[in-house]
Design a protein around this motif. Sequence first.
Motif, mmCIF file in Angstrom:
data_model
loop_
_atom_site.group_PDB
_atom_site.id
_atom_site.type_symbol
_atom_site.label_atom_id
_atom_site.label_comp_id
_atom_site.label_asym_id
_atom_site.label_seq_id
_atom_site.Cartn_x
_atom_site.Cartn_y
_atom_site.Cartn_z
ATOM 1 N N GLY A 326 1.089 -1.162 -0.232
ATOM 2 C CA GLY A 326 0.239 0.065 0.035
ATOM 3 C C GLY A 326 1.068 1.283 0.085
ATOM 4 N N THR A 327 1.828 1.215 0.911
ATOM 5 C CA THR A 327 2.894 2.612 0.859
ATOM 6 C C THR A 327 3.615 2.623 -0.481
ATOM 7 N N ILE A 328 3.966 1.463 -1.038
ATOM 8 C CA ILE A 328 4.720 1.452 -2.349
ATOM 9 C C ILE A 328 3.794 2.124 -3.582
ATOM 10 N N SER A 329 2.521 1.611 -3.225
ATOM 11 C CA SER A 329 1.608 2.304 -4.414
ATOM 12 C C SER A 329 1.330 3.672 -4.105
ATOM 13 N N SER A 330 1.125 4.199 -3.004
ATOM 14 C CA SER A 330 1.077 5.570 -2.614
ATOM 15 C C SER A 330 2.474 6.456 -3.253
ATOM 16 N N LEU A 331 3.393 5.954 -2.735
ATOM 17 C CA LEU A 331 4.830 6.554 -3.283
ATOM 18 C C LEU A 331 4.844 6.497 -4.782
ATOM 19 N N ALA A 332 4.478 5.346 -5.382
ATOM 20 C CA ALA A 332 4.391 5.422 -6.983
ATOM 21 C C ALA A 332 3.417 6.418 -7.535
ATOM 22 N N ASN A 333 2.281 6.635 -6.908
ATOM 23 C CA ASN A 333 1.504 7.600 -7.284
ATOM 24 C C ASN A 333 1.965 8.906 -7.210
ATOM 25 N N SER A 334 2.655 9.069 -6.038
ATOM 26 C CA SER A 334 3.054 10.469 -5.759
ATOM 27 C C SER A 334 4.134 10.758 -6.670
ATOM 28 N N THR A 335 5.012 9.868 -7.197
ATOM 29 C CA THR A 335 5.999 9.988 -8.045
ATOM 30 C C THR A 335 5.740 10.319 -9.269
ATOM 31 N N MET A 336 4.733 9.557 -9.653
ATOM 32 C CA MET A 336 3.811 9.654 -11.234
ATOM 33 C C MET A 336 3.506 11.092 -11.248
ATOM 34 N N ASN A 337 2.741 11.518 -10.195
ATOM 35 C CA ASN A 337 2.136 12.822 -10.255
ATOM 36 C C ASN A 337 3.196 13.978 -10.005
ATOM 37 N N GLY A 338 4.075 13.584 -9.336
ATOM 38 C CA GLY A 338 5.055 14.696 -9.119
ATOM 39 C C GLY A 338 5.773 14.976 -10.536
ATOM 40 N N ALA A 339 6.109 13.794 -11.210
ATOM 41 C CA ALA A 339 6.759 13.720 -12.471
ATOM 42 C C ALA A 339 5.777 14.466 -13.582
ATOM 43 N N ASN A 340 4.714 14.419 -13.477
ATOM 44 C CA ASN A 340 3.655 15.129 -14.422
ATOM 45 C C ASN A 340 3.552 16.347 -14.083
ATOM 46 N N THR A 341 3.706 16.739 -12.837
ATOM 47 C CA THR A 341 3.712 18.188 -12.379
ATOM 48 C C THR A 341 4.835 18.988 -13.070
ATOM 49 N N LEU A 342 6.143 18.364 -13.003
ATOM 50 C CA LEU A 342 7.165 18.903 -13.297
ATOM 51 C C LEU A 342 7.131 18.902 -14.827
ATOM 52 N N GLY A 343 6.786 17.742 -15.559
ATOM 53 C CA GLY A 343 6.474 17.791 -16.800
ATOM 54 C C GLY A 343 5.662 18.832 -17.478
ATOM 55 N N ALA A 344 4.730 19.160 -16.903
ATOM 56 C CA ALA A 344 3.706 20.230 -17.460
ATOM 57 C C ALA A 344 4.561 21.318 -17.412
ATOM 58 N N TRP A 345 5.344 21.659 -16.405
ATOM 59 C CA TRP A 345 5.896 23.113 -16.275
ATOM 60 C C TRP A 345 7.130 23.307 -17.511
ATOM 61 N N LEU A 346 7.817 22.123 -17.552
ATOM 62 C CA LEU A 346 8.953 22.229 -18.531
ATOM 63 C C LEU A 346 8.308 22.091 -19.898
#
Length: 396
Positions: A326-346
């Motif tokens: 469950g924690t791994i899934s949450s971290l993966a979700n956070s990683t994905m959305n963090g990357a997408n946030t940075l990607g949208a800005w870049l």
Amino acid sequence: MLKYSVLFFLIMFMIGTDTFLISPLLPTLQAQYDVSTSIAGWMIGAYTLGSALFALIAGPLSDGWNRRTVMISGLVAFSISTALCGFADSFETMLLFRFLAGVSAAFTAPQVWASIPAVMPAARIAKTMGIAFGGLAAAQALGVPIGSWLAASDWPVPFWTIGTASLLLAAVAFYLLPNMKPSRQNGQSTSILSRYTPLITNGKARGGFFAYLLLHLGSGTAVAFIGKWMADRFELSVGGIGNVMMCLGFGTLLGSIISSAIVRKLGITTAVTAGMLLIVALYAVGPHAAGIPMTTAIYFIIFTILGVIFPLVMGLLTALNASIRGTISSLANSTMNGANTLGAWLAGILYVQFGGYEAIGIFSAICIALSLGSFRIGGLLGSKEMQTGQQTKSAS
């Protein structure tokens, strides 16, 4: 048990639709709020930022709460914040409501994955997981284009529609789902950091999540401005962009369907390596394709390969430590959305400052190449391949 499968599919479909909704609407909303291209991507980034930040705490915290209550509350908040986007009268208020929608999604989506083992028989858990994942793929194939078509009448309509539908789903969940209270052990106070310690101290986990970040950074940067690029280069309308996005979404859905068959044929290491190498080449040449048919064909292949790779990589990550999935899934979700946030800005910066979508294609190709290197050097690919591949076969 079919009722739970349908409910979980629809919840993930709504969250997935809301996640990708802004991309085809970006040209319309940019004109609506009269903002520059370089900052327009934050209408995507605000949602993913909210999801990324709160996913880090939502998963571990909710392990000690009644999952039924968390899921219903999250859906209600998600429906309200999404509907409010349709009333946003300024760029700043749109960012606020998108951020709140992302926060709500961070509390809702993990409950789907955590609730499936609680309400489904053991023999049907893997199949139901696949159905829920199919909701995300179907959202990209159907939800986003439907939103684009609804926006053809007026841009707020998709937000109001998703908000209303999500509220109805919350009501259905209220009547269908049983209470899923934590066990005495899960209910005990446990620090959030302690749940992440096994991952922080594991070199393979650190390398794997860094590679996962790069994978989503490349794909997220590419998709953030694909609608804007098609509108500028090919003069596509919102409806036309929706048609292309529907085709690409079917590519993701196709990839998720054939993923297990690819693994049986090639093995995980070969499938991921060959797929990512092909994506590197296609991201580099895609922006130079002539005409909509060729462009659509190239990105259809990219999205299909990503549909194959994402479940495989997620399986490798969750296999790192079965006791904290469950924690791994949450971290993966956070990683994905963090990357997408940075990607949208870049993406906004690259599009304006470095020659349009061609620069985005090169950046995405570099990210995928570095991601593959990190997967291989970090050791996530290969060492548990046979075990994970066998699990994939069994699940299929």
